[in-house]
Write an enzyme that holds these catalytic residues in place. Structure first.
Site: not given
Ligand code: ATP
Ligand code: MG
Length: 140
Positions: A11, A51, A59, A104, A114, A117, A128
């Site tokens: 990212k 996304y 968010f 992370r 973070n 992805h 994807e």
């Molecule tokens: P990713 O899909 O990016 O691999 P993940 O599967 O661990 O991450 P998801 O729940 O799919 O997490 O959320 C997608 C992304 O949205 C997160 O990686 C983060 O960048 C963002 N995100 C998730 N929760 C929050 C929050 N509470 N505030 C801001 N951004 C968030």
């Molecule tokens: Mg995810």
């Protein structure tokens, strides 16, 4: 266990801090092979499309704009159990909850920014990967 492929994104918070090589080292140390990789700069529209599953989350706008705020490195990782293995190497979504040694834990600055992805299931991995790569670009 089967050989799988998963979509990974380094990212903007991580590309800005010049962490691409250090993050790739973590994947390779875990036995994941980078079989496709390119550095791109997403538009907000492209980031929002990627996304889309999160479009109703509070968010969403922050996430879309962050993902379009700088270059990302999109990549396909291949290996035994690659989807789960990659998520283990990534660590928990919130770096505060991530296990020691994970990407992370070591590199992420917040739950939003973070660093990486990773696809979360075989079907999403297929979708994807196809979002970013043609078959010709996957070199196993
Ligand atoms: P990713 O899909 O990016 O691999 P993940 O599967 O661990 O991450 P998801 O729940 O799919 O997490 O959320 C997608 C992304 O949205 C997160 O990686 C983060 O960048 C963002 N995100 C998730 N929760 C929050 C929050 N509470 N505030 C801001 N951004 C968030
Ligand atoms: Mg995810």
């Amino acid at each position: 266990m089967a050989v799988e492929r998963t979509l990974s994104i380094i990212k903007p918070d991580a590309t800005k801090r010049n962490l691409t090589g250090k993050i790739n080292q973590k994947f390779e140390d875990a036995g994941l092979r980078i079989v496709a990789q390119k550095r791109i700069h997403l538009t907000p529209e492209q980031a929002g499309k990627f996304y889309e599953v999160h479009k109703d989350r509070p968010f969403f706008a922050e996430l879309r704009d962050f993902m379009a705020s700088g270059p990302v490195v999109v990549q396909v990782l291949e290996g035994e159990n690659a989807i789960t293995k990659n998520r283990e190497v990534m660590g928990a979504t919130n770096p505060a909850d991530a296990a020691p040694g994970t990407i992370r834990k070591e590199f992420a600055t917040s739950v939003g920014e973070n660093s990486v992805h990773g696809s979360d299931a075989p079907e999403t991995a297929r979708e994807e990967i196809a979002f970013f790569f043609s078959g010709l670009e996957l070199v196993g």
